[in-house]
Design a protein around this motif. Structure first.
Motif, PDB file in Angstrom:
ATOM      1  N   GLU A  75      -9.706 -21.443  14.037  1.00 22.48           N
ATOM      2  CA  GLU A  75      -9.764 -21.238  12.592  1.00 22.48           C
ATOM      3  C   GLU A  75      -9.240 -19.856  12.227  1.00 22.48           C
ATOM      4  O   GLU A  75      -8.514 -19.687  11.234  1.00 22.48           O
ATOM      5  CB  GLU A  75     -11.204 -21.395  12.088  1.00 22.48           C
ATOM      6  CG  GLU A  75     -11.669 -22.835  11.992  1.00 22.48           C
ATOM      7  CD  GLU A  75     -13.083 -22.950  11.462  1.00 22.48           C
ATOM      8  OE1 GLU A  75     -13.375 -23.958  10.783  1.00 22.48           O
ATOM      9  OE2 GLU A  75     -13.903 -22.050  11.718  1.00 22.48           O
ATOM     10  N   GLN A  76      -9.610 -18.862  13.031  1.00 25.18           N
ATOM     11  CA  GLN A  76      -9.148 -17.495  12.771  1.00 25.18           C
ATOM     12  C   GLN A  76      -7.632 -17.376  12.917  1.00 25.18           C
ATOM     13  O   GLN A  76      -7.011 -16.502  12.310  1.00 25.18           O
ATOM     14  CB  GLN A  76      -9.849 -16.524  13.724  1.00 25.18           C
ATOM     15  CG  GLN A  76     -11.335 -16.340  13.436  1.00 25.18           C
ATOM     16  CD  GLN A  76     -12.049 -15.546  14.514  1.00 25.18           C
ATOM     17  OE1 GLN A  76     -11.438 -14.750  15.213  1.00 25.18           O
ATOM     18  NE2 GLN A  76     -13.345 -15.772  14.654  1.00 25.18           N
ATOM     19  N   GLU A  77      -7.050 -18.297  13.711  1.00 24.01           N
ATOM     20  CA  GLU A  77      -5.595 -18.311  13.877  1.00 24.01           C
ATOM     21  C   GLU A  77      -4.923 -19.115  12.757  1.00 24.01           C
ATOM     22  O   GLU A  77      -3.689 -19.209  12.705  1.00 24.01           O
ATOM     23  CB  GLU A  77      -5.231 -18.944  15.231  1.00 24.01           C
ATOM     24  CG  GLU A  77      -5.703 -18.145  16.435  1.00 24.01           C
ATOM     25  CD  GLU A  77      -4.724 -17.056  16.830  1.00 24.01           C
ATOM     26  OE1 GLU A  77      -3.650 -16.962  16.206  1.00 24.01           O
ATOM     27  OE2 GLU A  77      -5.052 -16.290  17.759  1.00 24.01           O
ATOM     28  N   GLY A  78      -5.745 -19.715  11.879  1.00 23.95           N
ATOM     29  CA  GLY A  78      -5.199 -20.449  10.743  1.00 23.95           C
ATOM     30  C   GLY A  78      -5.123 -21.956  10.906  1.00 23.95           C
ATOM     31  O   GLY A  78      -4.588 -22.660  10.037  1.00 23.95           O
ATOM     32  N   TYR A  79      -5.665 -22.486  11.998  1.00 27.41           N
ATOM     33  CA  TYR A  79      -5.626 -23.935  12.216  1.00 27.41           C
ATOM     34  C   TYR A  79      -6.758 -24.623  11.464  1.00 27.41           C
ATOM     35  O   TYR A  79      -7.892 -24.120  11.443  1.00 27.41           O
ATOM     36  CB  TYR A  79      -5.706 -24.255  13.713  1.00 27.41           C
ATOM     37  CG  TYR A  79      -4.493 -23.770  14.466  1.00 27.41           C
ATOM     38  CD1 TYR A  79      -3.307 -24.489  14.459  1.00 27.41           C
ATOM     39  CD2 TYR A  79      -4.523 -22.554  15.152  1.00 27.41           C
ATOM     40  CE1 TYR A  79      -2.182 -24.025  15.121  1.00 27.41           C
ATOM     41  CE2 TYR A  79      -3.401 -22.074  15.814  1.00 27.41           C
ATOM     42  CZ  TYR A  79      -2.229 -22.822  15.797  1.00 27.41           C
ATOM     43  OH  TYR A  79      -1.116 -22.355  16.450  1.00 27.41           O
ATOM     44  N   VAL A  80      -6.449 -25.761  10.839  1.00 24.69           N
ATOM     45  CA  VAL A  80      -7.461 -26.496  10.073  1.00 24.69           C
ATOM     46  C   VAL A  80      -7.442 -27.996  10.393  1.00 24.69           C
ATOM     47  O   VAL A  80      -8.254 -28.750   9.864  1.00 24.69           O
ATOM     48  CB  VAL A  80      -7.250 -26.306   8.551  1.00 24.69           C
ATOM     49  CG1 VAL A  80      -7.479 -24.868   8.154  1.00 24.69           C
ATOM     50  CG2 VAL A  80      -5.863 -26.772   8.123  1.00 24.69           C
ATOM     51  N   GLU A  81      -6.525 -28.432  11.238  1.00 22.18           N
ATOM     52  CA  GLU A  81      -6.443 -29.849  11.597  1.00 22.18           C
ATOM     53  C   GLU A  81      -6.784 -30.045  13.068  1.00 22.18           C
ATOM     54  O   GLU A  81      -6.582 -29.172  13.900  1.00 22.18           O
ATOM     55  CB  GLU A  81      -5.037 -30.387  11.315  1.00 22.18           C
ATOM     56  CG  GLU A  81      -4.677 -30.396   9.839  1.00 22.18           C
ATOM     57  CD  GLU A  81      -3.339 -31.071   9.600  1.00 22.18           C
ATOM     58  OE1 GLU A  81      -3.329 -32.299   9.430  1.00 22.18           O
ATOM     59  OE2 GLU A  81      -2.316 -30.361   9.609  1.00 22.18           O
ATOM     60  N   ARG A  82      -7.311 -31.265  13.365  1.00 21.61           N
ATOM     61  CA  ARG A  82      -7.672 -31.659  14.731  1.00 21.61           C
ATOM     62  C   ARG A  82      -8.691 -30.711  15.364  1.00 21.61           C
ATOM     63  O   ARG A  82      -8.650 -30.462  16.574  1.00 21.61           O
ATOM     64  CB  ARG A  82      -6.413 -31.789  15.603  1.00 21.61           C
ATOM     65  CG  ARG A  82      -5.575 -33.007  15.252  1.00 21.61           C
ATOM     66  CD  ARG A  82      -4.214 -32.991  15.896  1.00 21.61           C
ATOM     67  NE  ARG A  82      -3.326 -32.059  15.231  1.00 21.61           N
ATOM     68  CZ  ARG A  82      -2.666 -32.306  14.098  1.00 21.61           C
ATOM     69  NH1 ARG A  82      -2.819 -33.468  13.493  1.00 21.61           N
ATOM     70  NH2 ARG A  82      -1.861 -31.403  13.558  1.00 21.61           N
ATOM     71  N   LEU A  83      -9.584 -30.188  14.546  1.00 16.17           N
ATOM     72  CA  LEU A  83     -10.647 -29.323  15.059  1.00 16.17           C
ATOM     73  C   LEU A  83     -11.967 -30.058  15.178  1.00 16.17           C
ATOM     74  O   LEU A  83     -13.019 -29.428  15.318  1.00 16.17           O
ATOM     75  CB  LEU A  83     -10.820 -28.091  14.140  1.00 16.17           C
ATOM     76  CG  LEU A  83      -9.616 -27.155  13.995  1.00 16.17           C
ATOM     77  CD1 LEU A  83      -9.994 -25.936  13.163  1.00 16.17           C
ATOM     78  CD2 LEU A  83      -9.081 -26.726  15.357  1.00 16.17           C
ATOM     79  N   ASP A  84     -11.936 -31.366  15.132  1.00 16.05           N
ATOM     80  CA  ASP A  84     -13.165 -32.144  15.295  1.00 16.05           C
ATOM     81  C   ASP A  84     -13.667 -32.037  16.731  1.00 16.05           C
ATOM     82  O   ASP A  84     -12.911 -31.719  17.659  1.00 16.05           O
ATOM     83  CB  ASP A  84     -12.932 -33.610  14.916  1.00 16.05           C
ATOM     84  CG  ASP A  84     -11.910 -34.274  15.830  1.00 16.05           C
ATOM     85  OD1 ASP A  84     -12.326 -35.013  16.734  1.00 16.05           O
ATOM     86  OD2 ASP A  84     -10.695 -34.023  15.649  1.00 16.05           O
ATOM     87  N   THR A  85     -14.934 -32.307  16.919  1.00 17.32           N
ATOM     88  CA  THR A  85     -15.575 -32.103  18.213  1.00 17.32           C
ATOM     89  C   THR A  85     -14.980 -32.972  19.318  1.00 17.32           C
ATOM     90  O   THR A  85     -14.775 -32.499  20.448  1.00 17.32           O
ATOM     91  CB  THR A  85     -17.086 -32.363  18.098  1.00 17.32           C
ATOM     92  OG1 THR A  85     -17.633 -31.462  17.123  1.00 17.32           O
ATOM     93  CG2 THR A  85     -17.788 -32.133  19.429  1.00 17.32           C
ATOM     94  N   LEU A  86     -14.684 -34.229  19.024  1.00 17.30           N
ATOM     95  CA  LEU A  86     -14.151 -35.116  20.062  1.00 17.30           C
ATOM     96  C   LEU A  86     -12.803 -34.613  20.579  1.00 17.30           C
ATOM     97  O   LEU A  86     -12.547 -34.617  21.789  1.00 17.30           O
ATOM     98  CB  LEU A  86     -14.012 -36.546  19.531  1.00 17.30           C
ATOM     99  CG  LEU A  86     -15.298 -37.257  19.101  1.00 17.30           C
ATOM    100  CD1 LEU A  86     -14.998 -38.695  18.707  1.00 17.30           C
ATOM    101  CD2 LEU A  86     -16.341 -37.218  20.213  1.00 17.30           C
ATOM    102  N   THR A  87     -11.950 -34.170  19.663  1.00 21.34           N
ATOM    103  CA  THR A  87     -10.636 -33.658  20.069  1.00 21.34           C
ATOM    104  C   THR A  87     -10.773 -32.378  20.887  1.00 21.34           C
ATOM    105  O   THR A  87     -10.156 -32.236  21.951  1.00 21.34           O
ATOM    106  CB  THR A  87      -9.756 -33.387  18.842  1.00 21.34           C
ATOM    107  OG1 THR A  87      -9.519 -34.630  18.157  1.00 21.34           O
ATOM    108  CG2 THR A  87      -8.417 -32.788  19.247  1.00 21.34           C
ATOM    109  N   LEU A  88     -11.598 -31.456  20.417  1.00 24.89           N
ATOM    110  CA  LEU A  88     -11.758 -30.198  21.141  1.00 24.89           C
ATOM    111  C   LEU A  88     -12.372 -30.423  22.523  1.00 24.89           C
ATOM    112  O   LEU A  88     -11.998 -29.750  23.487  1.00 24.89           O
ATOM    113  CB  LEU A  88     -12.614 -29.226  20.322  1.00 24.89           C
ATOM    114  CG  LEU A  88     -12.005 -28.770  18.988  1.00 24.89           C
ATOM    115  CD1 LEU A  88     -12.882 -27.713  18.341  1.00 24.89           C
ATOM    116  CD2 LEU A  88     -10.575 -28.247  19.168  1.00 24.89           C
TER     117      LEU A  88
END
Length: 327
Positions: free
Chosen positions: A48-61
């Motif tokens: 998030e600090q790098e500016g990402y807002v997509e595909r940050l859901d728990t299953l993907t991570l």
């Protein structure tokens, strides 16, 4: 150990299917340790600090973290490289916009398709390498369009195929059962298709991690097992356990994993879809009871609404329990 219902869901965790893995494997959804949960939160916060807002859901991570043994720094680098590739390749729009009218002609030389499910409820993916003729295929399409078709199918596997299978099975399914038919492939003929296959394999490993459930290499030519015994020395032991190299007498072993009624007749099953199994795309993702419109088909204003929320705000919603199928 925390369960999905006990831990507040991230604002990114918008699921409408079960989210607990059926087997209690460390690092898998519903079976994570507090330390692993903390690494998910750390990774999400840094992205998030790098500016990402997509595909940050728990299953993907969690899938990316498992692929890098829960090394947050290595996982972050993998995730960022994946996002860079998605932007350059135009991945986000492919599932909704890519058309492949040459598919029937290409399938004469390189059939690759999803077809029904295995006994665990996972999508079955089939490829037939023995008929690959790159010279003939180059007159019909290009490597780039073939890769775009491959990526489109990966995106459709993630949504709607796997969610539909999870709803029907009443448990989280994140992987596929793959069948690679090597009939007609000689060890000496492999270099002619190595370039395309290596690019396809790199896409799978680097950008769609933790999607392989089981892999059956059937009709393996003489000498293949010897070559593979050398290759597997360089593979992760977890991956090696998923791979089964079988000769021409593969049917009984394959039928232990795939029900006969779901396996095309040419592979020892009894399925004969009207118009051909390789064109049917049959599976729970086509069944009204389990299928739902994929998120990539939603209007862009709906998909980007989450970007207007404050990073780090948690939603107190409970996650669907795996024991309750979603209709």
């Amino acid at each position: 150990m925390a369960t999905p219902a006990e831990k507040p869901a991230s604002k990114y965790d918008d699921y409408d299917y079960p989210t607990t893995a059926p087997e209690a494997q460390p690092g898998h959804p519903g079976h994570t340790s507090p330390e692993q949960d903390a690494k998910v939160d750390q990774l999400r916060s840094e992205l998030e600090q790098e500016g990402y807002v997509e595909r940050l859901d728990t299953l993907t991570l969690l899938r990316f973290l498992r692929a890098r043994k829960f090394d947050v720094a290595a996982t972050k680098a993998m995730f960022i490289a994946s996002e860079k590739w998605r932007k350059e390749f135009g991945t986000d729009d492919l599932a909704a916009t890519f058309e492949y009218p040459e598919k029937p002609a290409i399938f004469n030389y390189y059939p690759q398709y999803y077809h029904k499910t295995d006994k665990d409820g996972r999508p079955v993916y089939i490829e037939k390498y023995g008929r690959i003729d790159l010279t003939a295929m180059s007159k019909i399409t290009t490597d780039e369009r073939m890769l775009k078709n491959l990526v489109t199918e990966y995106e459709k596997c993630a949504d709607p195929r796997l969610p539909a299978c999870s709803r029907k099975a009443g448990k989280l399914l994140e992987t596929c059962c793959s069948i690679m038919d090597l009939k007609g492939v000689g060890i000496t003929s492999m270099p002619s298709v190595y370039g395309y296959l290596s690019r396809a394999s790199a896409i799978s490993q680097n950008y769609y991690p933790e999607r392989l459930g089981k892999l059956y290499l059937i009709n393996a030519p003489w000498g293949f097992s010897t070559v593979f015994s050398v290759v597997k020395g360089f593979l992760d032991p977890v991956t090696v356990e998923k791979i089964h190299v079988l000769g021409s007498g593969y049917q009984n072993e394959l039928l232990k994993q795939v029900p006969a009624e779901n396996l095309p007749k040419e592979f020892g099953g009894s399925c004969q879809c009207e118009g051909g199994c390789e064109y049917s795309d049959a599976g729970p993702w086509q069944e009204a009871e389990w299928a739902k419109p994929p998120k990539w088909a939603a209007p862009k204003e709906d998909k980007t609404a989450i970007q207007n929320e404050e990073p780090g705000v948690e939603q107190k919603t409970e996650t669907q329990d795996a024991s309750q199928p979603v209709a």
